[in-house]
Design a protein around this motif. Structure first.
Motif, PDB file in Angstrom:
ATOM      1  N   VAL A  44       8.594  -3.720   2.998  1.00 33.56           N
ATOM      2  CA  VAL A  44       8.334  -3.788   4.456  1.00 33.56           C
ATOM      3  C   VAL A  44       6.833  -3.718   4.729  1.00 33.56           C
ATOM      4  O   VAL A  44       6.364  -2.891   5.516  1.00 33.56           O
ATOM      5  CB  VAL A  44       9.087  -2.656   5.192  1.00 33.56           C
ATOM      6  N   LEU A  45       6.114  -4.550   4.080  1.00 32.32           N
ATOM      7  CA  LEU A  45       4.655  -4.470   4.191  1.00 32.32           C
ATOM      8  C   LEU A  45       4.157  -4.878   5.573  1.00 32.32           C
ATOM      9  O   LEU A  45       3.106  -4.426   6.020  1.00 32.32           O
ATOM     10  CB  LEU A  45       4.005  -5.355   3.117  1.00 32.32           C
ATOM     11  N   TYR A  46       4.973  -5.684   6.259  1.00 29.48           N
ATOM     12  CA  TYR A  46       4.508  -6.142   7.588  1.00 29.48           C
ATOM     13  C   TYR A  46       4.385  -4.980   8.560  1.00 29.48           C
ATOM     14  O   TYR A  46       3.653  -5.032   9.513  1.00 29.48           O
ATOM     15  CB  TYR A  46       5.421  -7.240   8.126  1.00 29.48           C
ATOM     16  N   LYS A  47       5.107  -3.892   8.270  1.00 24.97           N
ATOM     17  CA  LYS A  47       5.036  -2.727   9.166  1.00 24.97           C
ATOM     18  C   LYS A  47       3.887  -1.801   8.821  1.00 24.97           C
ATOM     19  O   LYS A  47       3.515  -0.945   9.591  1.00 24.97           O
ATOM     20  CB  LYS A  47       6.325  -1.917   9.035  1.00 24.97           C
ATOM     21  N   ARG A  48       3.344  -1.934   7.614  1.00 24.56           N
ATOM     22  CA  ARG A  48       2.370  -0.947   7.163  1.00 24.56           C
ATOM     23  C   ARG A  48       0.961  -1.492   7.222  1.00 24.56           C
ATOM     24  O   ARG A  48       0.734  -2.680   7.083  1.00 24.56           O
ATOM     25  CB  ARG A  48       2.663  -0.540   5.735  1.00 24.56           C
ATOM     26  N   LYS A  49       0.025  -0.538   7.395  1.00 23.07           N
ATOM     27  CA  LYS A  49      -1.369  -0.958   7.451  1.00 23.07           C
ATOM     28  C   LYS A  49      -2.076  -0.536   6.172  1.00 23.07           C
ATOM     29  O   LYS A  49      -2.054   0.624   5.796  1.00 23.07           O
ATOM     30  CB  LYS A  49      -2.055  -0.296   8.645  1.00 23.07           C
ATOM     31  N   PRO A  50      -2.745  -1.470   5.501  1.00 20.96           N
ATOM     32  CA  PRO A  50      -3.478  -1.068   4.297  1.00 20.96           C
ATOM     33  C   PRO A  50      -4.691  -0.259   4.689  1.00 20.96           C
ATOM     34  O   PRO A  50      -5.407  -0.582   5.633  1.00 20.96           O
ATOM     35  CB  PRO A  50      -3.891  -2.400   3.676  1.00 20.96           C
TER      36      PRO A  50
END
Lengths: 104, 300
Positions: free
Chosen positions: B89-95
């Motif tokens: 679910v990378l679209y929800k997370r901020k690097p």
């Protein structure tokens, strides 16, 4: 005196009519006459104490430790497994059933 | 479960099964292999992170307590590589940027005195081993198991009189103070009454009687913990030849603060003990089995 163990007797090895299994010994504990009574003694450590001619570590008294593993039959006998199997010479000999590990 | 798999997965499973039969099954390998991504998505985002994460790698990389993938057959995972990545679910997370990797320790250059000594020495950051084994010996794996702390029996409560079953003080009746962090029971005679000092005892080697001393658990000194009973480390230089031939060392007398703590703790216990008739004599008497007494029939 200062006895902190129950007295028991070695009845023999676990056996069928014609074959015996020396890794497990049968023990009769004094005063224990029914299957329900044996529940207290399960897991308790047992010591077979005997004397020898040669001195080892400064003593002529030696000991084989074991534990009571389960009941045997319905009249209070009990099975015990020792670190090293008991010698057949121990049949009828006394054994000390300690009160530890305690669950009381 | 099998119904949800794509037909391609089913083919792979059957192929794998065939190979298994031919080659002999191999153990399941790691799904992630040995890759360690350089850029991580940090766990400042707590909405998707699951609680109870302790391992630092988990906290950064996995962010949950369950594995994302599972093995169906040898070499066939339930989810494909891209499916597993989609599960993150990378679209929800901020690097939040790269994790700081500590720079490897650099070699030190040290100035050396003396005309013919060459001026300087290079000291390697990683010291070369003193000994190289002739053959490669497999090292046993380190044991990471830790036994949990034993649960205190509900019959044992601060103030309970316990019977010690083994050890130097076997048969003595003793007052229970508290359970220490290691699980051992802190116990005291009191010393004046039966000679048992402040001592740690294992629950399994103790019988709890129904007799209780009225003890306020809060009055037990906080100093009394496992560290208090730790043995003092012997100095290395003490092992001289003379000492070796002399044999046993002299026993040092107990430290003054420990004697004082013993007296202070016992004072509190004795106050409560003296209030009850015969309790002091009871504590000074030893327990033993007599003829006709079977432990299973006794009421403690």
């Amino acid at each position: 005196m200062s006895r902190l163990y129950a007295k028991g007797r070695v009845l023999g090895f676990k056996r069928a009519k014609r074959n015996q299994r020396p890794d497990i010994s049968l023990v009769q504990i004094e005063g224990v006459k029914t299957l329900a009574d044996t529940e207290f003694y399960l897991g308790k450590r047992v010591a077979f104490v005997y004397r020898a001619k040669r001195e080892v570590n400064g003593s002529k008294i030696r000991c084989i430790w074991g534990r009571i593993t389960r009941a045997h039959g319905g009249s209070g006998a009990v099975k015990a497994r020792f670190r090293n199997n008991l010698p057949a010479k121990s049949f009828g000999a006394s054994v000390r059933v300690m009160m530890y590990p305690s669950r009381v | 479960m099998i119904e949800n798999l794509t037909s391609s997965r089913l083919c792979l499973i059957t192929i794998a099964a065939q190979l298994d039969i031919r080659n002999g099954s191999q153990g399941a390998g790691s799904v992630y292999g040995s890759r360690t991504p350089a850029l991580f998505y940090n766990t400042n985002d707590t909405t998707t992170a699951s609680p109870g994460l302790k391992h630092p790698a988990k906290a950064v990389f996995l962010q949950h307590n369950y594995p994302r993938n599972s093995l169906l057959a040898a070499g066939v995972n339930k989810y494909s590589r891209s499916q597993v990545i989609a599960k993150r679910v990378l679209y929800k997370r901020k690097p939040t940027g790269a994790i700081a990797i500590n720079a490897p320790a650099a070699n030190k250059t040290v100035e050396v005195k003396g005309a013919k000594n060459g001026g300087s020495r290079v000291i390697a950051a990683a010291k070369a081993p003193r000994f190289y084994a002739a053959e490669d010996v497999a090292l046993p794996k380190k044991n990471r198991k830790h036994a949990g702390v034993a649960k205190l029996r509900n019959t044992i409560v601060p103030g309970t009189v316990l019977i010690l079953l083994a050890g130097r003080y076997r048969g003595k009746r003793v007052v229970f103070l508290k359970q220490l962090e290691s699980g051992l029971l802190l116990v005291s005679g009191p010393f004046k009454v039966n000679g048992v000092p402040l001592k740690r005892v294992n629950q399994a080697y103790v019988i709890a009687t129904s007799t209780k001393v009225e003890l306020d658990a809060t009055k037990i000194d906080a100093q009394l913990n496992d560290a208090y009973f730790a043995r003092p480390k012997a100095t290395k230089k003490a092992a001289t030849e003379e000492a070796f031939f002399e044999g046993e060392k002299k026993k040092e007398p107990l430290a003054e603060n420990k004697v004082a703590l013993q007296k202070a703790t016992d004072k509190v216990i004795l106050e409560a003990v003296n209030k009850v008739e015969h309790l002091r004599q009871y504590l000074s008497a030893k327990f033993s089995l007599s003829k006709g007494q079977a432990p299973h029939a006794l009421q403690f």
